[in-house]
Design a protein around this motif. Structure first.
Motif, mmCIF file in Angstrom:
data_model
loop_
_atom_site.group_PDB
_atom_site.id
_atom_site.type_symbol
_atom_site.label_atom_id
_atom_site.label_comp_id
_atom_site.label_asym_id
_atom_site.label_seq_id
_atom_site.Cartn_x
_atom_site.Cartn_y
_atom_site.Cartn_z
ATOM 1 N N GLN A 55 11.741 11.634 0.518
ATOM 2 C CA GLN A 55 11.331 10.491 -0.311
ATOM 3 C C GLN A 55 12.448 9.457 -0.290
ATOM 4 O O GLN A 55 13.630 9.811 -0.380
ATOM 5 C CB GLN A 55 11.115 10.950 -1.750
ATOM 6 N N LEU A 78 9.704 -5.358 6.410
ATOM 7 C CA LEU A 78 9.328 -4.734 5.136
ATOM 8 C C LEU A 78 8.026 -3.946 5.262
ATOM 9 O O LEU A 78 7.909 -2.821 4.761
ATOM 10 C CB LEU A 78 9.243 -5.797 4.040
ATOM 11 N N GLN A 79 7.054 -4.508 5.967
ATOM 12 C CA GLN A 79 5.785 -3.769 6.143
ATOM 13 C C GLN A 79 6.007 -2.502 6.961
ATOM 14 O O GLN A 79 5.414 -1.456 6.684
ATOM 15 C CB GLN A 79 4.749 -4.670 6.818
ATOM 16 N N PHE A 82 7.376 0.241 4.741
ATOM 17 C CA PHE A 82 6.352 0.841 3.874
ATOM 18 C C PHE A 82 5.332 1.644 4.671
ATOM 19 O O PHE A 82 4.779 2.621 4.181
ATOM 20 C CB PHE A 82 5.672 -0.242 3.023
ATOM 21 N N HIS A 83 5.120 1.251 5.910
ATOM 22 C CA HIS A 83 4.167 1.959 6.761
ATOM 23 C C HIS A 83 4.718 3.322 7.200
ATOM 24 O O HIS A 83 3.977 4.295 7.356
ATOM 25 C CB HIS A 83 3.852 1.087 7.977
ATOM 26 N N ASN A 86 7.931 7.367 3.041
ATOM 27 C CA ASN A 86 7.379 7.721 1.739
ATOM 28 C C ASN A 86 8.303 7.119 0.672
ATOM 29 O O ASN A 86 9.275 7.752 0.253
ATOM 30 C CB ASN A 86 7.308 9.253 1.649
ATOM 31 N N ILE A 87 8.026 5.877 0.304
ATOM 32 C CA ILE A 87 8.904 5.143 -0.614
ATOM 33 C C ILE A 87 8.425 5.342 -2.049
ATOM 34 O O ILE A 87 7.257 5.076 -2.360
ATOM 35 C CB ILE A 87 8.937 3.642 -0.242
ATOM 36 N N SER A 89 7.583 4.903 -5.896
ATOM 37 C CA SER A 89 7.068 3.679 -6.533
ATOM 38 C C SER A 89 8.164 2.951 -7.312
ATOM 39 O O SER A 89 8.157 1.727 -7.417
ATOM 40 C CB SER A 89 5.901 4.022 -7.460
ATOM 41 N N ILE A 93 14.765 -1.734 -4.151
ATOM 42 C CA ILE A 93 14.758 -2.358 -2.821
ATOM 43 C C ILE A 93 15.519 -3.681 -2.917
ATOM 44 O O ILE A 93 15.065 -4.636 -3.543
ATOM 45 C CB ILE A 93 13.318 -2.574 -2.310
ATOM 46 N N CYS A 113 6.361 -8.298 -0.921
ATOM 47 C CA CYS A 113 6.680 -7.104 -0.128
ATOM 48 C C CYS A 113 7.549 -6.108 -0.904
ATOM 49 O O CYS A 113 8.275 -5.309 -0.315
ATOM 50 C CB CYS A 113 7.368 -7.505 1.168
ATOM 51 N N HIS A 114 7.521 -6.206 -2.240
ATOM 52 C CA HIS A 114 8.128 -5.207 -3.138
ATOM 53 C C HIS A 114 9.656 -5.208 -3.191
ATOM 54 O O HIS A 114 10.248 -4.228 -3.640
ATOM 55 C CB HIS A 114 7.644 -3.789 -2.797
#
Length: 380
Positions: A55, A78-79, A82-83, A86-87, A89, A93, A113-114
């Motif tokens: 994680q 960034l995508q 996340f792809h 397992n980041i 919640s 970041i 993008c969080h």
């Protein structure tokens, strides 16, 4: 088993290189940005497979200046993270940025993008010093960017500052701290300028063109920062770092508490499975190797147990709360007392550390000579 790990992503591009900087970073290489991000994306894919059972609790995107990348390239990175990972919640970041490289479009994209923590490199609150450091921005641009980020809902902002600059007086430093504290960021980092040989500053110092503060002036600035920021509601929790309650840098705590992390990108360092290594420092080679983690890896070193003990101690002693003897014994299944009892006694007598109910921490005097203290724990 603790399966959490931190990620560091290195973006080696800048608008221009500051005169003191010796990081793996380049100005005027814009034409290589897209191919670099393409190689980085592939490296992220490969680490995603390797770390599929882990994680991710912190991500730090540093540089260079990551925010010199176009919104499209930032989004790609960034995508991709996340792809592939397992980041958690609630993961922290962070992205590093310099004033003048942030605008509405980029900040909105980062928010989407969080990215939930911004680290802004200001360094000084006087334009004359910024110019002397080779910075590309003004104080006014910094203030503008800061308020823009706030208006978009960024509620965890760090500001990097530097002291002991050539010709900087204590009064200048007090002025910088006051102006920054009035903006009320959640976190402030204060670093003493160090001169590295292979930089313009290194050359100019050798030629006698710049004069640095002496040790006494440097310590006066450091002590003032500690006193003033505490008065302004910031708690010093590490040698160079101050934060509001609940806003300690979770990513940097990964390093200081000797937890594993993976570095991706040019020259990025990793500490994983008791092994330390870094990626190639050659930009063309990094791009050519297209993210192949087996061949990017250089200087891999299995860390000996005595060295692990030493690293655990001196990284932990950077934190003002110190290290717990019980935690050390539990981590390594050995006796701290047996290994280091005599050294601790000596350091306590010298007034450099205190040992209170088996919590070992640096004293104010020890903070000033921390490297001398750390050297005591190195294997002989």
């Amino acid at each position: 088993m603790d399966n959490q790990i931190g990620l560091y992503i290195h973006i080696p591009f800048c608008q221009s290189k500051c005169y003191y900087c010796d990081f793996a970073s380049y100005a005027n290489k814009n034409e290589q940005m897209a191919s670099y991000v393409s190689a980085l994306k592939e490296e992220i894919n490969q680490y995603g497979i390797l770390l599929q059972n882990h994680q991710i609790n912190t991500i730090f995107i540093g540089g260079g200046t990551p925010t010199v990348l176009s919104p499209h390239l930032l989004r790609t990175i960034l995508q991709s993270l996340f792809h592939n990972f397992n980041i958690k919640s609630e993961a922290e970041i962070t992205i590093e940025s310099n004033p003048g490289t942030l605008d509405l479009e980029k900040l909105q994209l980062l928010k989407e993008c969080h990215v939930n923590r911004l680290s802004i490199g200001l360094q000084a609150y006087q334009n004359s010093f910024l110019k002397d450091l080779g910075r590309i921005h003004t104080v006014e641009e910094f203030v503008q960017n800061y308020y823009l980020a706030r208006s978009l809902g960024f509620d965890n902002i760090n500001i990097d500052l530097m002291f002991s600059l050539p010709n900087q007086t204590l009064r200048d430093w007090m002025d910088t701290l006051k102006n920054v504290a009035l903006l009320n960021p959640e976190h402030i980092s204060c670093y003493s300028l160090t001169i590295e040989e292979d930089t313009p500053f290194g050359q100019w110092e050798a030629e006698g063109r710049i004069k640095l503060n002496d040790a006494e002036a440097d310590r006066a600035m450091y002590h003032y920062a500690g006193w003033y920021l505490n008065k302004m509601g910031y708690k010093q929790y590490e040698i160079s770092n101050f934060s509001k309650a609940g806003f300690l840098s979770k990513h940097n705590l990964v390093y200081w508490t000797y937890k594993p992390y993976i570095g991706m990108g040019l020259g990025a360092h990793s500490f994983y499975n008791g092994e330390r290594y870094h990626n190639t420092y050659n930009l063309d080679q990094y791009i050519k190797l297209s993210g192949s983690i087996a061949v990017l890896k250089e200087d891999a070193e299995k860390i000996s147990l005595p060295m692990q003990y030493a690293e655990y101690i001196f990284l932990g002693l950077r934190l003002l709360e110190g290290i717990s003897v019980e935690q050390f014994n539990h981590t390594f299944q050995v006796s701290f007392e047996k290994l280091f009892g005599k050294k601790i006694e000596k350091l306590v007598k010298l007034g450099l550390v205190e040992n209170n109910k088996n919590i070992i921490k640096l004293t104010p005097k020890g903070l000033d000579v921390s490297n001398t203290v750390f050297a005591e724990f190195l294997p002989e």
